[in-house]
Design a protein around this motif. Sequence first.
Motif, mmCIF file in Angstrom:
data_model
loop_
_atom_site.group_PDB
_atom_site.id
_atom_site.type_symbol
_atom_site.label_atom_id
_atom_site.label_comp_id
_atom_site.label_asym_id
_atom_site.label_seq_id
_atom_site.Cartn_x
_atom_site.Cartn_y
_atom_site.Cartn_z
ATOM 1 N N ALA A 1 14.650 10.391 2.677
ATOM 2 C CA ALA A 1 13.603 11.280 3.174
ATOM 3 C C ALA A 1 12.309 10.510 3.359
ATOM 4 C CB ALA A 1 13.381 12.437 2.196
ATOM 5 N N ALA A 2 11.662 10.729 4.480
ATOM 6 C CA ALA A 2 10.374 10.086 4.726
ATOM 7 C C ALA A 2 9.383 10.485 3.643
ATOM 8 C CB ALA A 2 9.846 10.488 6.105
ATOM 9 N N GLY A 3 8.656 9.509 3.129
ATOM 10 C CA GLY A 3 7.643 9.790 2.125
ATOM 11 C C GLY A 3 8.148 9.866 0.698
ATOM 12 N N THR A 4 9.445 9.677 0.494
ATOM 13 C CA THR A 4 9.958 9.723 -0.865
ATOM 14 C C THR A 4 9.341 8.614 -1.714
ATOM 15 O OG1 THR A 4 11.942 9.615 -2.240
ATOM 16 C CG2 THR A 4 11.967 8.303 -0.253
ATOM 17 N N GLY A 5 9.177 8.879 -2.986
ATOM 18 C CA GLY A 5 8.691 7.850 -3.911
ATOM 19 C C GLY A 5 9.806 7.007 -4.475
ATOM 20 N N ALA A 6 11.038 7.263 -4.026
ATOM 21 C CA ALA A 6 12.203 6.557 -4.570
ATOM 22 C C ALA A 6 12.727 5.488 -3.619
ATOM 23 C CB ALA A 6 13.315 7.557 -4.892
ATOM 24 N N MET A 7 11.900 5.052 -2.645
ATOM 25 C CA MET A 7 12.383 4.075 -1.671
ATOM 26 C C MET A 7 12.886 2.785 -2.307
ATOM 27 S SD MET A 7 10.221 4.335 1.887
ATOM 28 C CE MET A 7 8.597 4.606 1.199
ATOM 29 N N PRO A 8 12.212 2.221 -3.319
ATOM 30 C CA PRO A 8 12.747 0.989 -3.905
ATOM 31 C C PRO A 8 14.154 1.160 -4.469
ATOM 32 C CG PRO A 8 10.452 1.245 -4.511
ATOM 33 C CD PRO A 8 10.866 2.529 -3.851
ATOM 34 N N GLU A 9 14.400 2.283 -5.139
ATOM 35 C CA GLU A 9 15.739 2.522 -5.676
ATOM 36 C C GLU A 9 16.766 2.568 -4.546
ATOM 37 O OE1 GLU A 9 17.377 5.645 -8.892
ATOM 38 O OE2 GLU A 9 17.095 6.510 -6.894
ATOM 39 N N ILE A 10 16.408 3.234 -3.444
ATOM 40 C CA ILE A 10 17.351 3.411 -2.335
ATOM 41 C C ILE A 10 17.571 2.092 -1.590
ATOM 42 C CG2 ILE A 10 17.718 4.634 -0.160
ATOM 43 C CD1 ILE A 10 15.954 6.920 -1.498
ATOM 44 N N ILE A 11 16.494 1.344 -1.350
ATOM 45 C CA ILE A 11 16.626 0.048 -0.671
ATOM 46 C C ILE A 11 17.437 -0.915 -1.542
ATOM 47 C CG2 ILE A 11 15.377 -1.955 0.210
ATOM 48 C CD1 ILE A 11 15.107 0.550 1.939
ATOM 49 N N GLY B 1 0.785 -1.230 0.000
ATOM 50 C CA GLY B 1 0.000 0.000 0.000
ATOM 51 C C GLY B 1 0.808 1.267 0.000
ATOM 52 N N TYR B 2 2.069 1.196 -0.428
ATOM 53 C CA TYR B 2 2.940 2.373 -0.504
ATOM 54 C C TYR B 2 3.352 2.591 -1.961
ATOM 55 C CZ TYR B 2 3.307 1.742 4.550
ATOM 56 O OH TYR B 2 3.020 1.604 5.890
ATOM 57 N N PRO B 3 2.550 3.350 -2.721
ATOM 58 C CA PRO B 3 2.862 3.547 -4.145
ATOM 59 C C PRO B 3 4.244 4.170 -4.330
ATOM 60 C CG PRO B 3 0.667 4.377 -3.616
ATOM 61 C CD PRO B 3 1.330 4.070 -2.319
ATOM 62 N N GLN B 4 4.993 3.643 -5.269
ATOM 63 C CA GLN B 4 6.351 4.095 -5.516
ATOM 64 C C GLN B 4 6.585 4.331 -7.003
ATOM 65 O OE1 GLN B 4 8.865 4.461 -2.877
ATOM 66 N NE2 GLN B 4 6.913 4.436 -1.791
ATOM 67 N N GLU B 5 7.601 5.114 -7.303
ATOM 68 C CA GLU B 5 7.988 5.319 -8.685
ATOM 69 C C GLU B 5 8.425 3.982 -9.290
ATOM 70 O OE1 GLU B 5 9.814 9.832 -8.066
ATOM 71 O OE2 GLU B 5 11.146 8.101 -8.213
ATOM 72 N N ALA B 6 8.011 3.757 -10.527
ATOM 73 C CA ALA B 6 8.363 2.503 -11.203
ATOM 74 C C ALA B 6 9.730 2.634 -11.854
ATOM 75 C CB ALA B 6 7.296 2.148 -12.231
ATOM 76 N N ALA B 7 10.755 2.827 -11.018
ATOM 77 C CA ALA B 7 12.094 3.085 -11.535
ATOM 78 C C ALA B 7 12.644 1.900 -12.319
ATOM 79 C CB ALA B 7 13.031 3.447 -10.383
ATOM 80 N N SER B 8 12.165 0.695 -12.034
ATOM 81 C CA SER B 8 12.663 -0.475 -12.763
ATOM 82 C C SER B 8 12.177 -0.493 -14.213
ATOM 83 C CB SER B 8 12.211 -1.765 -12.064
ATOM 84 O OG SER B 8 10.797 -1.912 -12.142
ATOM 85 N N GLN B 9 11.156 0.302 -14.503
ATOM 86 C CA GLN B 9 10.543 0.266 -15.840
ATOM 87 C C GLN B 9 11.054 1.366 -16.768
ATOM 88 O OE1 GLN B 9 8.540 -2.458 -16.391
ATOM 89 N NE2 GLN B 9 9.265 -2.881 -14.299
#
Length: 429
Positions: A111-121, A20-28
């Motif tokens: 940063a809390a709430g960033t949409g780039a969490m998958p990239e960072i993790i 339930g945490y929408p994120q940027e689709a950086a993999s795409q």
Amino acid sequence: MNLDPIQTLNLVEIAFNAAGYPQEAASQVQRPQAGGGFTRSINTDGFGIVVLDLILNKNGNLNLIEANGSNAAGSSFGSRDGDLARAMHQAEAARERIKKVERGVVLIAYAAGTGAMPEIITRAALVRDVISPIRSCYLADTLVGLVDSAITVVADTVEKIADHIGVYNGALRFAGVPVVSAGNVNLLPELVRRGVVAREGASYAVDTSVFHDGPLVSLIHDKGAQQDIAAGTGIVPLRWRECNDMASCAKAVAEMQALGLACVAKMNGGSGGAGIEFFGPTYTSEEVAQGLARVIEAASSKYGDNIGRSVWPLRLFEFVESTGYPLADGDHLWDMRIVCLIRPGVIDLTFSSIRVCPEPFIAGHFEKGTVLSNVTGRRPDLSTTLSPLVEFGTPTEHLRAGGVDEEILERIIDASAKWCEAAWIYSTA
């Protein structure tokens, strides 16, 4: 490596979205097949990371909007291997510290709430994988205990990581364990706000050499000095003013207006577009006062009641207009993000992405959607992020649409390398 970096990124995105945490689709995003970066020789004797946000302005000059460092996201777009080169560089920079300690921590803060969490993790996982052949290494967040006789890569928000930070003999420790490497210099202003670390002008009263930025830590937050060192690099410096109170801010805006210039105010040590306001050359003194008040209000809303410890000085910069980027609804302002990995004597430059402002630009209007490519609080969306920019060593259609041909591309490469060399010399003097 345990998995292909982009496959890993995709799996992390799926997990976040399922929770339930929408994120940027950086993999795409599209990445270059090859030749998305360049290497140049420069006069440096250590390691650091710089992420340049540059524009080609409507007069044909190059301008620096700002330089970020280990706090920057969106660095994975310029390579088929995502952030692997960045992860390897961070581990290489910290190699001796990693080998020396019995137990250590690598911090990857975001940063809390960033949409780039998958990239960072995903980058944190890559750092773990790169370190593992040297030392036993594990990935955790702040809720997971550290591992004995090993290196733990801790990835979490700036605030949650700051909850566990202390200073011992001038060095950062996490839960009492030495920090051997850290990503995201915006952890430092958070520690200042909490009274854990003191500021000394643009510097911090703690050993900052553990940050991936290396000796460039203070410069990353000193956006004014970033303009000064651009002189002679091929990047045209912007006019700017440094202000330590509201009265000097209002005076600085008036000085810009007297020159017929629009300008932008930026808080110190901010991120994600927070604490930024634009002022047109015809704005009234009342409109200026209201805008400056919004800078502090936005900073307080994001960073809390102790913002006064880190928000000053505010800096005022002349507003520059990029070439128009043609989209279906009109011409948009844009900037390009270039990831610069500095090593002894060498710099690797990767053209990551173009960030297009969400709304078309109308001359004389300065609504944030038309002039700010990084809009805090926006829904995760990569529709205004374009890549690849360079493939097989030449500009792609994305970059050409902004007016960058082979000759201008070479100018950008040369100017970026020279700016980073100047930054190194300035920061190590």
